[in-house]
Structures are given as C-alpha cells and as structure tokens.
Design a protein around this motif. Structure first.
Motif, mmCIF file in Angstrom:
data_model
loop_
_atom_site.group_PDB
_atom_site.id
_atom_site.type_symbol
_atom_site.label_atom_id
_atom_site.label_comp_id
_atom_site.label_asym_id
_atom_site.label_seq_id
_atom_site.Cartn_x
_atom_site.Cartn_y
_atom_site.Cartn_z
ATOM 1 N N ALA A 1 0.484 21.029 7.439
ATOM 2 C CA ALA A 1 0.165 22.099 8.389
ATOM 3 C C ALA A 1 1.411 22.712 9.023
ATOM 4 C CB ALA A 1 -0.796 21.579 9.461
ATOM 5 N N PRO A 2 2.321 21.925 9.615
ATOM 6 C CA PRO A 2 3.525 22.538 10.199
ATOM 7 C C PRO A 2 4.399 23.235 9.164
ATOM 8 C CG PRO A 2 3.654 20.131 10.247
ATOM 9 C CD PRO A 2 2.257 20.472 9.898
ATOM 10 N N LEU A 3 4.408 22.699 7.932
ATOM 11 C CA LEU A 3 5.208 23.329 6.876
ATOM 12 C C LEU A 3 4.686 24.727 6.553
ATOM 13 C CD1 LEU A 3 7.386 23.090 4.638
ATOM 14 C CD2 LEU A 3 5.588 22.170 3.164
ATOM 15 N N LEU A 4 3.369 24.847 6.345
ATOM 16 C CA LEU A 4 2.795 26.151 5.997
ATOM 17 C C LEU A 4 2.834 27.118 7.176
ATOM 18 C CD1 LEU A 4 -0.261 25.125 3.776
ATOM 19 C CD2 LEU A 4 2.065 25.726 3.094
ATOM 20 N N ASN A 5 2.727 26.603 8.403
ATOM 21 C CA ASN A 5 2.836 27.466 9.587
ATOM 22 C C ASN A 5 4.213 28.113 9.672
ATOM 23 O OD1 ASN A 5 0.244 27.162 10.522
ATOM 24 N ND2 ASN A 5 0.735 25.432 11.852
ATOM 25 N N THR A 6 5.225 27.407 9.196
ATOM 26 C CA THR A 6 6.596 27.931 9.250
ATOM 27 C C THR A 6 6.865 28.926 8.122
ATOM 28 O OG1 THR A 6 7.368 25.863 10.228
ATOM 29 C CG2 THR A 6 9.030 27.295 9.231
ATOM 30 N N ILE A 7 6.442 28.574 6.907
ATOM 31 C CA ILE A 7 6.791 29.392 5.736
ATOM 32 C C ILE A 7 5.787 30.520 5.507
ATOM 33 C CG2 ILE A 7 7.277 29.322 3.259
ATOM 34 C CD1 ILE A 7 8.027 26.417 3.532
ATOM 35 N N PRO B 1 0.835 -1.211 0.000
ATOM 36 C CA PRO B 1 0.000 0.000 0.000
ATOM 37 C C PRO B 1 0.865 1.255 0.000
ATOM 38 C CG PRO B 1 0.059 -0.970 2.184
ATOM 39 C CD PRO B 1 0.829 -1.916 1.290
ATOM 40 N N VAL B 2 0.411 2.255 -0.732
ATOM 41 C CA VAL B 2 1.126 3.538 -0.768
ATOM 42 C C VAL B 2 0.160 4.599 -0.238
ATOM 43 C CG1 VAL B 2 2.420 5.167 -2.188
ATOM 44 C CG2 VAL B 2 2.440 2.731 -2.753
ATOM 45 N N ASN B 3 -0.013 4.622 1.071
ATOM 46 C CA ASN B 3 -0.972 5.539 1.680
ATOM 47 C C ASN B 3 -0.408 6.957 1.735
ATOM 48 O OD1 ASN B 3 -2.726 3.371 2.196
ATOM 49 N ND2 ASN B 3 -1.608 2.865 4.059
ATOM 50 N N PHE B 4 -1.216 7.913 1.361
ATOM 51 C CA PHE B 4 -0.772 9.301 1.374
ATOM 52 C C PHE B 4 -0.715 9.825 2.810
ATOM 53 C CE2 PHE B 4 -2.721 8.799 -2.829
ATOM 54 C CZ PHE B 4 -1.647 9.157 -3.605
ATOM 55 N N ASP B 5 0.305 10.595 3.086
ATOM 56 C CA ASP B 5 0.486 11.174 4.416
ATOM 57 C C ASP B 5 0.383 12.690 4.287
ATOM 58 O OD1 ASP B 5 3.057 10.852 7.013
ATOM 59 O OD2 ASP B 5 1.168 11.956 6.937
ATOM 60 N N TYR B 6 -0.738 13.249 4.762
ATOM 61 C CA TYR B 6 -0.963 14.690 4.654
ATOM 62 C C TYR B 6 -0.555 15.446 5.916
ATOM 63 C CZ TYR B 6 -3.863 13.139 0.751
ATOM 64 O OH TYR B 6 -4.311 12.568 -0.409
ATOM 65 N N SER B 7 0.022 14.730 6.892
ATOM 66 C CA SER B 7 0.286 15.341 8.194
ATOM 67 C C SER B 7 1.360 16.424 8.147
ATOM 68 C CB SER B 7 0.700 14.258 9.197
ATOM 69 O OG SER B 7 1.903 13.634 8.777
ATOM 70 N N GLY B 8 2.194 16.421 7.120
ATOM 71 C CA GLY B 8 3.298 17.385 7.083
ATOM 72 C C GLY B 8 2.919 18.752 6.547
ATOM 73 N N GLY C 1 6.608 22.761 -3.801
ATOM 74 C CA GLY C 1 6.985 21.489 -3.174
ATOM 75 C C GLY C 1 6.062 21.190 -2.020
ATOM 76 N N GLY C 2 6.612 20.545 -0.967
ATOM 77 C CA GLY C 2 5.836 20.203 0.216
ATOM 78 C C GLY C 2 6.293 18.891 0.808
ATOM 79 N N PRO D 1 2.268 31.296 -4.302
ATOM 80 C CA PRO D 1 2.885 29.967 -4.381
ATOM 81 C C PRO D 1 1.849 28.845 -4.417
ATOM 82 C CG PRO D 1 3.841 31.282 -2.604
ATOM 83 C CD PRO D 1 2.632 32.006 -3.066
ATOM 84 N N VAL D 2 2.232 27.730 -5.070
ATOM 85 C CA VAL D 2 1.390 26.532 -5.144
ATOM 86 C C VAL D 2 2.145 25.370 -4.504
ATOM 87 C CG1 VAL D 2 0.159 24.932 -6.659
ATOM 88 C CG2 VAL D 2 0.353 27.352 -7.297
ATOM 89 N N TYR D 3 1.491 24.675 -3.562
ATOM 90 C CA TYR D 3 2.083 23.514 -2.892
ATOM 91 C C TYR D 3 1.284 22.262 -3.250
ATOM 92 C CZ TYR D 3 4.843 26.739 -0.091
ATOM 93 O OH TYR D 3 5.720 27.702 0.300
ATOM 94 N N SER D 4 1.922 21.101 -3.118
ATOM 95 C CA SER D 4 1.216 19.858 -3.405
ATOM 96 C C SER D 4 1.854 18.702 -2.637
ATOM 97 C CB SER D 4 1.199 19.577 -4.909
ATOM 98 O OG SER D 4 0.274 18.557 -5.211
ATOM 99 N N PHE D 5 1.511 17.468 -3.022
ATOM 100 C CA PHE D 5 1.898 16.291 -2.234
ATOM 101 C C PHE D 5 2.610 15.221 -3.053
ATOM 102 C CE2 PHE D 5 -0.611 17.693 1.342
ATOM 103 C CZ PHE D 5 -1.651 18.426 0.767
ATOM 104 N N TRP D 6 2.905 15.464 -4.336
ATOM 105 C CA TRP D 6 3.499 14.455 -5.194
ATOM 106 C C TRP D 6 4.730 15.037 -5.904
ATOM 107 C CZ3 TRP D 6 -1.604 15.485 -4.598
ATOM 108 C CH2 TRP D 6 -2.422 14.453 -4.114
ATOM 109 N N THR D 7 5.851 14.346 -5.786
ATOM 110 C CA THR D 7 7.075 14.838 -6.442
ATOM 111 C C THR D 7 6.958 14.821 -7.959
ATOM 112 O OG1 THR D 7 8.034 12.606 -6.366
ATOM 113 C CG2 THR D 7 8.567 14.097 -4.552
#
Length: 561
Positions: free
Chosen positions: A163-169, A154-161, A272-273, A257-263
């Motif tokens: 919120a802290p990323l956007l809070n910092t930047i 399984p390749v489950n998506f992890d969206y947990s990162g 990025g993200g 800026p545009v952020y996403s979840f897939w390289t």
C-alpha cells in the motif's frame, strides 16, 4: 598535467593496498583449506526443478556455502506437487528415494513447502532410518507436530509494504489483483485487499481465469490501472500453469505496470515491489545449518530477513519510474553501473567531436555502404538459414546413429554393446555403495526348432513378443536387452538374488502365456546370479550362464540360480 600526476599516484596507492590486503588473505585461505569439515544435506522440494522460486533457494544455498569452510555435498529431489496429487500410488516416490539413497547418511534432510512437508509427515518412520536432523521450511499450513523436526522455519508472506509503495509511485491508479483458483489463492487475495483498501481506490479481482482470458483482459486494461499479481498456479478449469509464465503473459499483454511479491518473478516483466526473496530464504537456512553443524547451535532466522524492496531496473525505466520514487535502500536488479555512468561528461564531449568529424568524412559514402550492407545482409540471412537446416539434419542423423548403435534392430531393445557398458557401470556402482546387483539370463526354449519348423518370420515374432513381456514386467531402474540370438539379459541394480528369482519366475509365467501363431507353446529358461565384490564381471556372467544351463538340463521352462 597536475591531474594526470594525481591519477598516477592514486593508481599506485590502490595497487599497494590490493597487494597488502590480499597477500595475507591468500595465506589464510591456504591454511584453512587443510581443516575442512564434511557435510551432507538432502533437500526435498515440493515443486519441479525449473520453478524460479526453487532455483532462487538453491542459489542462496550455494551463495552461503561457497564462503564457508565446509566441504558440502548437496542432494536435491523435486516432488512436482501438482503431479504428485494425481498419482494412483504416491508410495512410489518413497520407494524411489529409498532405492536411490540406500546406504546414504545425511546430516540434515530439509523439506521445503507444503507437499514436501506432508510427504515427510506421511513417512516419518521411514525418514527416521536416516538418523538425520529434519528441518521444515515454509510448510504453508499450520504445523502442529513440532516434535517431529529439529527446526521449523516459517516463511510468512508480508503484504504490508504494497500500500505505501503504490501510494508513492501510483497515487491515482486503480488496481487489478490477478490470482489463480482455490482456497490458498482466495486467502492470499483477501490479505492483499486488506492492505490495499488503505489506498482508497477502486480494486478489481481477476481470479481463476485461463491464461488466454488474462491476456485478452490485460491487453484492454485502461492506462489508469496497475496490476498486482498474486500468483496463478491453476485456473477454474483445473489447468496448471507456471506462475512465471503467467507473469510474462501479463507483462507482455498489458500496457500498464505489473507488481508482485516474489523476487523469483523479477525478469518476467514484473516491475517489483515489497518482495519475498527465495535466495535469502536459501541463504538464511544454509547459514542456520552451517552454524548448527559447526557450533551445535541452531538459530532460526526471523521472517523479516526474507523481505525487502526489489525492482527490475529495466522495468522502472520502461514505465518512467524515477529512483527518487522508490523506497530508500531499494535493491535494483539487472542494473550495473557502466562506463557511461562513470565517465558521462567526458564520453559525451569526445563523442560529439568524433561524431562531427566522421559525419563530415563519411557522409558521401553512406548511400553506397548502405546498398552493399543490404545485399550482404540478405546473403548472410540466406546462408544462416541454410546452416541452421544443415545443423538440424546433422543433429537428427547423429541422434539416429546413436540410437542404432545401442539398439537391437529387430526387438528395438538395447543391444549387447549397450548392455556391456551398462553392466560395467552397475558393477562399479555396486562396489562403491556396497549395494545389491543381480542379473537374469533368459533363453527361449527350442528356438532353433521354431525357426526350422515355422520359419524365421515366426521366430522373429517370438523374439519381439518376449522382449515386450520383459519390458512390461520389470522396473524402470532395471536394464534389459538382447544378449544374442534367442538370449536376453536383464540387469537388476539394488536387487538381491531372492528378489531377482521372484522376478524371473514372474517372467517365466508371463512368457508361457504368450501365444504366437502356429507355435503351440512358447517357454523360456532362466539363469540368475548375484554380484559380490570378490568376483569379476566375467564371473558374474559365467555364473548366470551356468544357472541357465542347469535350467535347460532340468527340462527347460524353469528358473535356477
């Protein structure tokens, strides 16, 4: 002077280390190359070949096996899931794979994503005939039939990162989430919102919009927003898109800026993200298969190894994001340390001296040079335009010449020259894979009488109509063309004589139904022959010609083998 000597000694020492290290490595590589093992893997992907996500997986596969002591052959098939859903007869996909890989043996068959997984579950009995280990990667739905596969990754998506990323930047920015239409898109957005609510800021959703609507809205978005892109495969009107193309449109249209979840989206303009890497998925699955093949131990990778913080270095520069704002150990893509970064001070000092000198030396001539350059540039642009036009004309003529060299001028089907080459190729392939190969020779009955009685124009119409009937009733894998005069040849790869006889009979009936002006009845005779490894190409054709002769002797309008 002392610094210069130090640099020389350092260089000699590094040279010594390189020679010492790589000499035994080269010898070891030479010894290993004599003990390679062979591994055959069929990968069945859910989407089309040009999808960046699948390209990343292939890169990860190649990256891992390029360092392995395994002689590996990869075979890739792409279902193109959005089109597969619209097929009236999806069974043709199984028939295509069955025909293409007849007689093959695979050590592993890997099914990636939902459409490929469901395709396997619908055709388990067929795939069991390969005797291969079946692997499912990223099924994207609740996979309950665990006994049907040797491994489920399984390749489950992890969206947990996020919120802290956007809070910092971007601690003070509002957020727009862009997604497509459908249940999966809604589920994905809800999971993202569940994480972003922790940021205590305004969140908007743009779901199911057309690409034009997205472009218009993004262009008007205020600077106190950022965009989180959650993929758009389809809009509310049922139009399908490439997610990468939608990311490009968003990034080009928006002034935020545009952020996403897939390289696989990095390079489209996305910053990025915390992202899922398709290359890591391919690399980890390849590592799992290689380990199982060599040691008979299958270790399924954990989902955490697929995610990390990835950023497009160019986009971070564009939006003024400093490296200190990024999470520790973030991976910067499209960024290489150049000479300027290594020797910054030295280059700046030397450049300042050179610039001052050459500025003084050349300032008096700049105006004259600029005038000459402008004139030259205009001439070059005109010449370039002419070259492009000439090149296009040559390419068009070459395509036309190639088409004419392999096509019969009257019927617009392949000519004898092309059929000769194709038949040689199919004979070689039949010998290589031990597969069936049959040919059908077709001759229009009483064709000379038609020409003599009604004229060559009517005869030409008869030839064209017969060619159309053949084209409409053979498979895409069959090759046919005008053999000469009133004769046609049909090459049937992977087809037994019995199957070919049935095809010939079908064509005979269809030709008999053709109505050409003034001609009361149009019929044809058929000769069928099958190839075997002990006969030559000429013998195969002679056998078909002999069968055709027997059809004529039997009264015409018949099929013989």
């Amino acid at each position: 002077m002392e610094n210069c000597k130090g640099s020389i000694f350092k260089g000699l020492f590094l040279l010594y280390l390189l020679v010492s290290v790589f000499s035994p490595v080269s010898a070891l590589a030479s010894d290993i190359s004599h003990s390679k093992k062979s591994l055959n893997i069929l990968w069945i992907f859910s989407w089309h070949k040009d999808l960046p996500w699948q390209k990343e997986i292939e890169q990860g596969i190649d990256k891992h096996f390029s360092f392995q002591n395994i002689d590996t052959d990869f075979y890739y098939e792409y279902l193109d899931g959005s089109r597969l859903n619209t097929l009236d007869n999806p069974g043709v996909v199984k028939d295509y794979i069955s025909e293409k890989y007849r007689g093959y043996h695979f050590d592993y068959i890997v099914f990636e994503s939902e459409y490929a997984t469901r395709f396997y579950l619908d055709n388990q009995a067929y795939f069991s005939e390969f005797g291969s280990k079946k692997i499912v990667v990223n099924p994207e739905f609740e996979f309950e039939n665990s006994n049907a596969v040797e491994a489920l990754v399984p390749v489950n998506f992890d969206y947990s990162g996020i919120a802290p990323l956007l809070n910092t930047i971007h601690p003070d920015k509002n957020i727009v989430i862009v997604s497509g239409d459908g249940k999966e898109a809604i589920r994905r957005v809800n999971m993202i919102i569940g994480q972003l609510h922790k940021t205590n800021r305004k969140i908007e959703q743009w779901s199911g919009l057309t690409i034009k609507q997205l472009s218009d809205k993004a262009s008007k978005l205020p600077s106190n927003y950022i965009i989180v892109y959650a993929l758009v495969f389809q809009d509310s009107q049922g139009t399908y898109y490439k997610p990468y193309r939608v990311a490009e449109v968003l990034s080009d249209s928006a002034s935020v800026p545009v952020y996403s979840f897939w390289t696989s989206l990095v390079g489209s303009g996305v910053v990025g993200g915390y992202m899922l890497s398709g290359e890591r998925v391919g690399e980890q699955v390849a590592k799992m298969l290689a380990n199982d093949f060599l040691t008979k131990t299958m270790i399924i990778p954990e989902k955490t190894v697929f995610h990390d913080h990835f950023f497009d270095y160019r986009e971070t520069q564009r939006w003024g994001i400093k490296p200190s704002q990024l999470p520790e150990n973030s991976i910067l893509m499209f960024h290489e340390s150049g000479v300027m970064e290594v020797y910054y001070k030295e280059i700046i000092g030397a450049s300042a001296l050179c610039f001052g000198f050459f500025y003084w030396l050349r300032s008096r001539e700049l105006k004259r040079y600029n005038s000459v350059l402008d004139k030259t540039n205009k001439q070059l642009k005109q010449t370039h335009k002419k070259l492009i036009n000439t090149q296009q004309l040559l390419e068009d003529k070459n395509r036309l010449l190639k088409y004419q060299s392999i096509t019969d001028g009257l019927t617009k089907v392949f000519n004898r020259n092309y059929l000769d080459k194709s038949l040689k190729h199919e004979v070689q392939r039949a010998n290589r894979y031990k597969s069936y190969l049959s040919v059908i020779m077709v001759d229009i009955d009483h064709f000379k009488q038609i020409n003599d009685s009604y004229g060559h124009q009517v005869g030409d119409v008869a030839l064209v109509e017969v060619a159309k009937v053949i084209q409409e009733n053979i498979r895409e894998t069959d090759i046919y063309g005008r053999w000469g005069g009133e004769e046609f040849l049909i090459i049937c790869p992977g087809t037994s004589v019995d199957q070919t006889l049935r095809l010939a009979e079908k064509l005979r009936v269809c030709i008999e139904a053709i109505r050409v002006r003034q001609v009361n009845k149009l019929t044809a005779s058929f000769g069928v022959s099958g190839y075997s490894s002990d006969m030559s190409l000429d013998e195969l054709l002679a056998k078909a010609d002999s069968a055709l002769y027997r059809s004529k002797e039997a009264g015409r309008n018949s099929v013989c083998s």
